[in-house]
Design a protein around this motif. Structure first.
Motif, PDB file in Angstrom:
ATOM      1  N   GLU A   1       1.122   9.422  -5.596  1.00  0.00           N
ATOM      2  CA  GLU A   1       1.562  10.828  -5.158  1.00  0.00           C
ATOM      3  C   GLU A   1       2.743  11.741  -6.239  1.00  0.00           C
ATOM      4  O   GLU A   1       2.501  12.756  -6.456  1.00  0.00           O
TER       5      GLU A   1
ATOM      6  N   ARG B   1       2.412   1.984  -3.447  1.00  0.00           N
ATOM      7  CA  ARG B   1       1.428   2.249  -4.408  1.00  0.00           C
ATOM      8  C   ARG B   1       1.165   3.835  -4.178  1.00  0.00           C
ATOM      9  O   ARG B   1       0.817   4.486  -5.030  1.00  0.00           O
ATOM     10  N   ASP B   2       0.707   4.207  -2.904  1.00  0.00           N
ATOM     11  CA  ASP B   2       0.376   5.363  -2.508  1.00  0.00           C
ATOM     12  C   ASP B   2       1.680   6.586  -2.901  1.00  0.00           C
ATOM     13  O   ASP B   2       1.213   7.611  -3.290  1.00  0.00           O
ATOM     14  N   GLU B   3       2.999   6.016  -2.804  1.00  0.00           N
ATOM     15  CA  GLU B   3       4.139   7.027  -2.943  1.00  0.00           C
ATOM     16  C   GLU B   3       4.025   7.226  -4.430  1.00  0.00           C
ATOM     17  O   GLU B   3       4.190   8.116  -4.887  1.00  0.00           O
TER      18      GLU B   3
ATOM     19  N   ASP C   1       0.804  -1.242  -0.036  1.00  0.00           N
ATOM     20  CA  ASP C   1       0.040   0.090  -0.020  1.00  0.00           C
ATOM     21  C   ASP C   1       1.007   1.296   0.273  1.00  0.00           C
ATOM     22  O   ASP C   1       0.456   2.334  -0.738  1.00  0.00           O
ATOM     23  N   GLU C   2       1.844   1.281   0.866  1.00  0.00           N
ATOM     24  CA  GLU C   2       2.708   2.495   0.813  1.00  0.00           C
ATOM     25  C   GLU C   2       3.400   2.820  -0.384  1.00  0.00           C
ATOM     26  O   GLU C   2       3.653   3.895  -0.833  1.00  0.00           O
TER      27      GLU C   2
END
Length: 356
Positions: A311, A306-308, A303-304
């Protein structure tokens, strides 16, 4: 670690399985001809995507049938290398002059896909015709391969030197459940990376897995996969063929371990995500160069990470990227049970790319 010399097997290009769904309008010279090239994930059998490609063909037939539409879409996809015993020679592990053959690396797959996109561009329509536009659809590691194809195409164009990319017009990429950064940090990636980092397992995991599969008859495997795992016919048949092949499991594990060390920090230049000045006129009416479709939860994407990644794309002011997070609980392996749902979404993105 095993440091014995190795070499890649030779590819038999004419034996690499493919699926092709041409447009009924491919002879209409008044239409823009668009090649939609599908790149599978790992294991790289295009047969997993047959319902997806068939459904997309039917949906795009509806688009083409409307009088004001001036496009023809040709859908094509091939296996990745090494997943069918007939597509390479000799068998993996075969020794010649003290050098053993090994499965294909991720880099081997990227190079071959580059060559095949170039080849399809000049051969699929017949005669001297090439496609006006090419759209890549990549699933899982196929999304990473797709971005690498764009990257190499972009650098070749930027250097303005004669190359096989000269008449290849890559327009857009549709990237489904993409594994494009730090795959080893995902829950499944951590397990595979542990195999890679453990010397005994690194050398022997494929032998252990193949030995276990060999304990089962073809009929028993088919029964377990279809009845107990609930795979539909196309996926069950592809899985049995993959598991019972001589080299498929080794290829999948070898390539997967290579993915763990290769797909890490993002390395593409910022301008790759943009529509360049030379493309501006042809891009009229099209707002997106890359579509990303992520799962809410994906065991191959942390998840982290993907989110990075998301962004970074959002902060890139000139980037032409659309990102969608799934809200229907479609899993990473969408091509098993959810081909039709994803094909519906892809149809809309293809229309957006074409400005329809």
């Amino acid at each position: 670690m095993d440091t014995a010399p190795t070499r890649s097997a030779s590819v038999r290009q004419d034996q690499v399985p493919f699926l092709e769904y041409p447009s009924a309008k491919r002879e209409d010279l008044s239409r823009r001809q668009c090649l939609i090239y599908v790149i599978p994930g790992n294991p790289g059998l295009i047969a997993y995507y047959e319902p997806f490609m068939k459904t997309l063909r039917e949906l795009l037939d509806e688009v083409e049938a409307k009088e004001e539409r001036h496009y023809a879409f040709h859908i094509y996809g091939r296996n990745l290398l090494g997943f069918e015993d007939g597509d390479h020679e000799p068998q993996f592990g075969t020794s010649a002059a003290g050098v053993a053959t090994e499965p294909f690396t991720l880099e081997d797959q990227i190079r071959c896909c580059c060559e095949q996109v170039q080849e399809a561009n000049v051969s699929a329509l017949g005669g001297d015709r090439v496609f006006d536009e090419i759209v890549l659809i990549g699933h899982s590691v196929g999304a990473y391969i797709s971005l690498e194809i764009f990257n190499r195409h972009h650098h070749a164009r930027r250097e303005q030197q004669s190359s096989p990319w000269d008449n290849v017009n890559l327009k857009a990429g549709i990237l489904l459940f993409p594994t494009v950064s730090h795959i080893a940090q995902s829950s499944s990636g951590q397990k595979l990376d542990m195999i890679r980092r453990t010397p005994f397992l690194d050398r022997s995991a494929h032998h252990i897995a193949k030995g276990f599969v060999n304990l089962w008859s073809h009929w028993m495997l088919a029964t377990v996969i279809s009845r107990f795992m609930g795979f539909p016919g196309h996926a069950a048949a592809a899985t049995v063929r993959f598991l019972t092949s001589q080299d498929g499991i080794w290829q999948a594990l070898h390539m997967g371990k290579d993915e763990m060390k290769t797909i890490a920090e993002e390395k593409w230049s910022e301008d790759m995500w943009e529509i360049q000045e030379a493309e501006a006129d042809e891009a009229a009416g099209r707002g997106t160069k890359f579509f990303f479709y992520f799962a809410q939860k994906d065991h191959w994407i942390a998840d982290e990470c993907r989110d990075e990644f998301i962004e970074k794309r959002r902060q890139h002011e000139k980037g032409r990227t659309t990102i969608v997070i799934d809200e229907e609980n479609i899993p990473h392996a969408f091509c098993i049970h959810h081909s039709e749902s994803v094909a519906e979404k892809v149809r809309l993105w293809v229309q957006d790319i074409a400005g329809l």
